[in-house]
Design a protein around this motif. Structure first.
Motif, PDB file in Angstrom:
ATOM      1  N   PRO A 261       6.676   5.852   9.330  1.00  0.00           N
ATOM      2  CA  PRO A 261       5.225   5.612   9.356  1.00  0.00           C
ATOM      3  C   PRO A 261       4.626   6.072  10.685  1.00  0.00           C
ATOM      4  CG  PRO A 261       6.415   3.555   9.627  1.00  0.00           C
ATOM      5  CD  PRO A 261       7.435   4.590   9.289  1.00  0.00           C
ATOM      6  N   PHE A 262       3.415   6.601  10.635  1.00  0.00           N
ATOM      7  CA  PHE A 262       2.794   7.205  11.812  1.00  0.00           C
ATOM      8  C   PHE A 262       2.682   6.230  12.975  1.00  0.00           C
ATOM      9  CE2 PHE A 262      -0.989   8.223  14.367  1.00  0.00           C
ATOM     10  CZ  PHE A 262      -0.637   9.503  14.804  1.00  0.00           C
ATOM     11  N   TYR A 263       3.154   6.666  14.142  1.00  0.00           N
ATOM     12  CA  TYR A 263       3.109   5.892  15.387  1.00  0.00           C
ATOM     13  C   TYR A 263       3.772   4.515  15.256  1.00  0.00           C
ATOM     14  CZ  TYR A 263       0.511   8.224  19.158  1.00  0.00           C
ATOM     15  OH  TYR A 263       0.133   9.023  20.211  1.00  0.00           O
ATOM     16  N   GLN A 264       4.735   4.408  14.334  1.00  0.00           N
ATOM     17  CA  GLN A 264       5.425   3.141  14.117  1.00  0.00           C
ATOM     18  C   GLN A 264       6.937   3.362  14.052  1.00  0.00           C
ATOM     19  OE1 GLN A 264       3.284   0.715  10.926  1.00  0.00           O
ATOM     20  NE2 GLN A 264       2.225   2.689  10.798  1.00  0.00           N
ATOM     21  N   SER A 265       7.671   2.271  13.977  1.00  0.00           N
ATOM     22  CA  SER A 265       9.131   2.313  13.901  1.00  0.00           C
ATOM     23  C   SER A 265       9.599   1.282  12.892  1.00  0.00           C
ATOM     24  CB  SER A 265       9.761   2.006  15.262  1.00  0.00           C
ATOM     25  OG  SER A 265       9.322   2.915  16.249  1.00  0.00           O
ATOM     26  N   ILE A 266      10.722   1.576  12.251  1.00  0.00           N
ATOM     27  CA  ILE A 266      11.282   0.615  11.293  1.00  0.00           C
ATOM     28  C   ILE A 266      12.763   0.373  11.593  1.00  0.00           C
ATOM     29  CG2 ILE A 266       9.635   1.050   9.437  1.00  0.00           C
ATOM     30  CD1 ILE A 266      11.699   2.925   8.179  1.00  0.00           C
ATOM     31  N   ASP A 267      13.101   0.368  12.889  1.00  0.00           N
ATOM     32  CA  ASP A 267      14.487   0.053  13.245  1.00  0.00           C
ATOM     33  C   ASP A 267      14.719  -1.454  13.131  1.00  0.00           C
ATOM     34  OD1 ASP A 267      13.715  -1.216  15.750  1.00  0.00           O
ATOM     35  OD2 ASP A 267      13.409   0.790  16.544  1.00  0.00           O
ATOM     36  N   ASP A 268      15.959  -1.859  13.271  1.00  0.00           N
ATOM     37  CA  ASP A 268      16.322  -3.262  13.046  1.00  0.00           C
ATOM     38  C   ASP A 268      15.613  -4.216  13.992  1.00  0.00           C
ATOM     39  OD1 ASP A 268      17.952  -2.618  10.956  1.00  0.00           O
ATOM     40  OD2 ASP A 268      19.801  -2.603  12.122  1.00  0.00           O
ATOM     41  N   GLU A 269      15.455  -3.819  15.249  1.00  0.00           N
ATOM     42  CA  GLU A 269      14.801  -4.717  16.219  1.00  0.00           C
ATOM     43  C   GLU A 269      13.360  -4.992  15.827  1.00  0.00           C
ATOM     44  OE1 GLU A 269      17.296  -3.766  20.328  1.00  0.00           O
ATOM     45  OE2 GLU A 269      15.260  -2.979  20.077  1.00  0.00           O
ATOM     46  N   VAL A 270      12.678  -3.989  15.284  1.00  0.00           N
ATOM     47  CA  VAL A 270      11.290  -4.179  14.864  1.00  0.00           C
ATOM     48  C   VAL A 270      11.216  -4.967  13.559  1.00  0.00           C
ATOM     49  CG1 VAL A 270       9.155  -3.009  14.194  1.00  0.00           C
ATOM     50  CG2 VAL A 270      10.564  -2.064  16.039  1.00  0.00           C
TER      51      VAL A 270
ATOM     52  N   ASP B  16       1.492   9.853   7.683  1.00  0.00           N
ATOM     53  CA  ASP B  16       1.252   8.786   6.699  1.00  0.00           C
ATOM     54  C   ASP B  16       1.448   7.439   7.394  1.00  0.00           C
ATOM     55  OD1 ASP B  16       1.175   6.976   4.607  1.00  0.00           O
ATOM     56  OD2 ASP B  16       2.335   8.250   3.250  1.00  0.00           O
ATOM     57  N   LEU B  17       0.419   6.617   7.398  1.00  0.00           N
ATOM     58  CA  LEU B  17       0.464   5.329   8.087  1.00  0.00           C
ATOM     59  C   LEU B  17       1.476   4.383   7.462  1.00  0.00           C
ATOM     60  CD1 LEU B  17      -1.092   3.953  10.470  1.00  0.00           C
ATOM     61  CD2 LEU B  17      -2.554   2.902   8.739  1.00  0.00           C
ATOM     62  N   PHE B  18       1.797   4.587   6.187  1.00  0.00           N
ATOM     63  CA  PHE B  18       2.709   3.667   5.501  1.00  0.00           C
ATOM     64  C   PHE B  18       3.922   4.397   4.922  1.00  0.00           C
ATOM     65  CE2 PHE B  18      -1.596   1.807   5.025  1.00  0.00           C
ATOM     66  CZ  PHE B  18      -1.410   0.702   5.836  1.00  0.00           C
ATOM     67  N   HIS B  19       4.326   5.470   5.541  1.00  0.00           N
ATOM     68  CA  HIS B  19       5.500   6.198   5.056  1.00  0.00           C
ATOM     69  C   HIS B  19       6.726   5.277   5.101  1.00  0.00           C
ATOM     70  CE1 HIS B  19       8.708   9.248   4.873  1.00  0.00           C
ATOM     71  NE2 HIS B  19       7.799  10.028   4.304  1.00  0.00           N
ATOM     72  N   PRO B  20       7.552   5.290   4.055  1.00  0.00           N
ATOM     73  CA  PRO B  20       8.671   4.332   4.001  1.00  0.00           C
ATOM     74  C   PRO B  20       9.741   4.560   5.067  1.00  0.00           C
ATOM     75  CG  PRO B  20       8.807   5.934   2.208  1.00  0.00           C
ATOM     76  CD  PRO B  20       7.465   6.114   2.841  1.00  0.00           C
ATOM     77  N   GLU B  21       9.859   5.766   5.595  1.00  0.00           N
ATOM     78  CA  GLU B  21      10.906   6.052   6.574  1.00  0.00           C
ATOM     79  C   GLU B  21      10.358   6.315   7.974  1.00  0.00           C
ATOM     80  OE1 GLU B  21      13.126   9.308   5.041  1.00  0.00           O
ATOM     81  OE2 GLU B  21      13.800   8.218   3.249  1.00  0.00           O
TER      82      GLU B  21
ATOM     83  N   MET C 153       0.855  -1.186   0.000  1.00  0.00           N
ATOM     84  CA  MET C 153       0.000   0.000   0.000  1.00  0.00           C
ATOM     85  C   MET C 153       0.894   1.241   0.000  1.00  0.00           C
ATOM     86  SD  MET C 153      -3.093   0.947   2.610  1.00  0.00           S
ATOM     87  CE  MET C 153      -3.991  -0.505   2.078  1.00  0.00           C
ATOM     88  N   ALA C 154       0.678   2.143  -0.969  1.00  0.00           N
ATOM     89  CA  ALA C 154       1.577   3.272  -1.159  1.00  0.00           C
ATOM     90  C   ALA C 154       1.448   4.306  -0.059  1.00  0.00           C
ATOM     91  CB  ALA C 154       1.308   3.917  -2.520  1.00  0.00           C
ATOM     92  N   SER C 155       0.224   4.658   0.316  1.00  0.00           N
ATOM     93  CA  SER C 155       0.053   5.749   1.277  1.00  0.00           C
ATOM     94  C   SER C 155      -1.341   5.694   1.897  1.00  0.00           C
ATOM     95  CB  SER C 155       0.271   7.097   0.578  1.00  0.00           C
ATOM     96  OG  SER C 155       0.009   8.165   1.467  1.00  0.00           O
ATOM     97  N   PHE C 156      -1.426   6.112   3.154  1.00  0.00           N
ATOM     98  CA  PHE C 156      -2.716   6.345   3.797  1.00  0.00           C
ATOM     99  C   PHE C 156      -2.458   7.457   4.807  1.00  0.00           C
ATOM    100  CE2 PHE C 156      -6.179   5.794   6.803  1.00  0.00           C
ATOM    101  CZ  PHE C 156      -7.258   5.507   5.989  1.00  0.00           C
ATOM    102  N   ASN C 157      -2.707   8.697   4.366  1.00  0.00           N
ATOM    103  CA  ASN C 157      -2.395   9.834   5.211  1.00  0.00           C
ATOM    104  C   ASN C 157      -3.587  10.162   6.102  1.00  0.00           C
ATOM    105  OD1 ASN C 157      -1.829  12.666   6.148  1.00  0.00           O
ATOM    106  ND2 ASN C 157       0.007  12.288   4.916  1.00  0.00           N
ATOM    107  N   LEU C 158      -3.352  10.127   7.400  1.00  0.00           N
ATOM    108  CA  LEU C 158      -4.430  10.280   8.375  1.00  0.00           C
ATOM    109  C   LEU C 158      -4.998  11.686   8.421  1.00  0.00           C
ATOM    110  CD1 LEU C 158      -2.845   8.246  11.315  1.00  0.00           C
ATOM    111  CD2 LEU C 158      -4.289   7.446   9.456  1.00  0.00           C
ATOM    112  N   ILE C 159      -4.331  12.642   7.797  1.00  0.00           N
ATOM    113  CA  ILE C 159      -4.840  14.015   7.789  1.00  0.00           C
ATOM    114  C   ILE C 159      -6.118  14.102   6.965  1.00  0.00           C
ATOM    115  CG2 ILE C 159      -4.352  16.398   7.103  1.00  0.00           C
ATOM    116  CD1 ILE C 159      -1.385  15.779   7.568  1.00  0.00           C
ATOM    117  N   HIS C 160      -6.139  13.444   5.810  1.00  0.00           N
ATOM    118  CA  HIS C 160      -7.268  13.587   4.883  1.00  0.00           C
ATOM    119  C   HIS C 160      -8.074  12.298   4.708  1.00  0.00           C
ATOM    120  CE1 HIS C 160      -5.815  17.556   3.819  1.00  0.00           C
ATOM    121  NE2 HIS C 160      -4.614  17.052   3.543  1.00  0.00           N
ATOM    122  N   GLU C 161      -7.456  11.146   4.844  1.00  0.00           N
ATOM    123  CA  GLU C 161      -8.193   9.889   4.649  1.00  0.00           C
ATOM    124  C   GLU C 161      -9.218   9.698   5.773  1.00  0.00           C
ATOM    125  OE1 GLU C 161      -8.051   7.930   2.156  1.00  0.00           O
ATOM    126  OE2 GLU C 161      -6.152   8.387   1.153  1.00  0.00           O
TER     127      GLU C 161
END
Length: 524
Positions: free
Chosen positions: A103-112, A96-101, A1-9
């Protein structure tokens, strides 16, 4: 999924002025708040956490710095569109819930990224997952649900406020999120705009030294450069409202649905000299510290209703939102909210099992303004609640103990007393105690709403209700006895015992009885 921005969606469930349910994005919820009735979701945890998220955005943009600023904001009747547009434009990528770097309220570090993938039921406290019993939903942890982005966003927000501790994680075991500590108190107005205003507190200076004094780091979590898993105090109220208790990563399948989540420990807020402005607190005694009021499985919340409204009591502290509303009432004579209520949202985690929830509740109390203006009315409410507790003790501690002892007394007519542990076990198995509180609740609301109008009749009806409810509750147990001569005799004695106890509590409500001396003999 490319994007889901919580501001407008569309993803936040709202009820409009006509009673229709609609989903809106963050910007539209705030823009239209004066035209909306409320935020509403089947999960009280989602409802509570969405309010916290939106309040953080409002605090970030509108303060208020003091009560005058608060009143000026309320008088405008709606939030400034230009301020909101500018803020969301500056931070649009962070929502943006699915931002590549980031994502909202999420983390993409190595441990995750390298963590085990879990069913989405891990994010929903009402779903079966591991030790959790199913509350509303009938999904099992074996069945892995698929969610829309909107539903996933709602539960990501709820998880950051209500995640229950327990379980292996890096860099330390999973800990409770901030709202596991106590039950959220939400002041509700006629519109969502009024609700937001009522819950915007001026906690930015020495005026409220017991809440949270901000530091230079006090910004919402999505504005912070990175989420560092650690145990620490809140940087301030904005930080507290948006603490990421978990480092998460949502995963989508080829159909564009969210189908799994990876979870690691996030920020754990430690105990300290701070109070959450949206929680009520109690003290055990004058020397102890404040303890958040929590949902209790065995105790209906209305029994603690005075904790929610008694401002200035030594051992009780209502939410700062309630205290501020009282101050505003006296400060601004033109302040006229049409309809105010208190909503309490929370759950009871199981203290014996990690990550297990026993019960959750979403309860609403009307808030007559006299309870904030006249302390004597609050004292009267407290006296009548105390009278209810004393009536319960007459039923549970005395009458039911008397009944259990009589039923377990030796058959040989000796003076030997039955084993106390067995008496206690039998007494606690009787349904009367539970029935007493359940049946008394409607009468409490008659008292609560009646006291502001006419104290004496309300108290008189309450006293009658207490006595009749105690008698009715006792009869439920007596009807369940086996019908033997021994049980029939014990039932007669129990009725007399309760009658005697009630006459001690309510002498003015009872006529003189020719059996008083006989009843006294049973009380020995």
């Amino acid at each position: 999924m490319a994007s889901f921005n919580l501001i407008h969606e569309p993803w936040i469930p709202c009820i409009d002025s006509n009673g229709n349910l609609k989903e809106l994005g963050l910007l539209d919820v705030l823009r239209q708040s004066h035209q909306l009735r409320e935020i509403s979701h089947q999960s009280p945890l989602v409802t509570a956490s969405l309010h916290r998220l939106l309040l953080a955005i409002l605090h970030r943009n509108f303060g208020p710095e003091d009560l005058d600023c608060w009143f000026a904001l309320y008088q405008k009747g709606q939030f400034d569109d230009g301020v909101l547009d500018s803020y969301f434009e500056n931070w649009k990528e962070r929502f943006d819930l699915f931002h590549p770097e980031r994502p909202f309220y999420q983390s993409i570090d190595d441990e995750v990224i390298h963590a085990e993938k879990h069913s989405l039921s891990k994010l929903a406290q009402e779903m079966a997952s591991g030790n959790n019993d199913t509350l509303f939903d009938h999904t099992t942890s074996i069945e892995s649900p698929e969610w829309s982005a909107a539903n996933a966003a709602r539960y990501v927000v709820a998880t950051q406020s209500f995640a229950v501790g327990g379980g292996v994680s890096k860099p330390f075991p999973l800990s409770h999120a901030v709202l596991v500590r106590g039950s959220l108190v939400l002041l509700k107005g006629k519109t969502l705009f009024e609700t937001f205003c009522l819950n915007l507190v001026c906690c930015y200076g020495e005026e409220y030294p017991e809440t949270i004094i901000p530091t230079y780091k006090d910004i919402p979590s999505w504005e912070q450069d990175e989420i560092v898993p650690q145990k620490r105090l809140p940087y301030g109220y904005l930080d507290l409202l948006t603490i990421p208790a978990r480092r998460l990563k949502l995963n989508c399948n080829e159909r564009g649905k969210v189908d799994s989540v990876q979870i690691q420990q996030g920020v754990a807020i430690t105990e300290g000299p701070w109070l959450d402005p949206m929680l009520s607190y109690v003290k055990k005694d004058e020397q102890s510290g404040w303890i958040p009021l929590r949902i209790k499985e065995e105790r209906a919340l209305w029994r603690d209703s005075s904790v929610l409204i008694h401002i200035g009591a030594q051992l009780k502290k209502p939410a700062e939102t309630v205290c501020q509303y009282k101050n505003a009432i006296f400060e601004f004579k033109e302040l006229k909210f049409h309809s105010i209520s208190l909503e309490i949202l929370g759950f009871k985690p199981d203290d014996r099992k990690a990550a297990k929830i026993n019960i959750w509740r979403h309860e609403r109390f009307p808030l007559p303004i006299v309870y904030l203006k006249d302390e004597n009315t609050v004292f009267t409410l407290e006296r009548n609640l105390t009278l209810a507790e004393e009536t319960y003790k007459s039923l549970h501690n005395k009458t039911l103990w008397f009944l259990a002892s009589d039923l377990l007394a030796p058959y040989d007519g000796s003076d030997r007393t039955p084993d106390r542990n067995k008496v206690t076990e039998l007494r606690n198995s009787f349904p009367s105690s539970r029935e007493f509180w359940a049946r008394l609740e409607p009468a409490f609301y008659d008292l609560y709403l009646g006291l502001p109008n006419d104290i004496e009749p309300a108290q008189s009806e309450w006293a009658k209700a207490l006595q009749q409810t105690a008698r009715d509750a006792l009869e439920i147990t007596l009807r369940g006895l086996d019908g033997s001569a021994r049980s029939l005799q014990a039932a007669v004695k129990a009725r007399r015992k309760l009658s005697y106890e009630l006459k001690q509590l309510f002498p003015e409500q009872n006529h003189q009885s020719s059996e008083m001396e006989e009843e006294k003999s049973y009380a020995q």
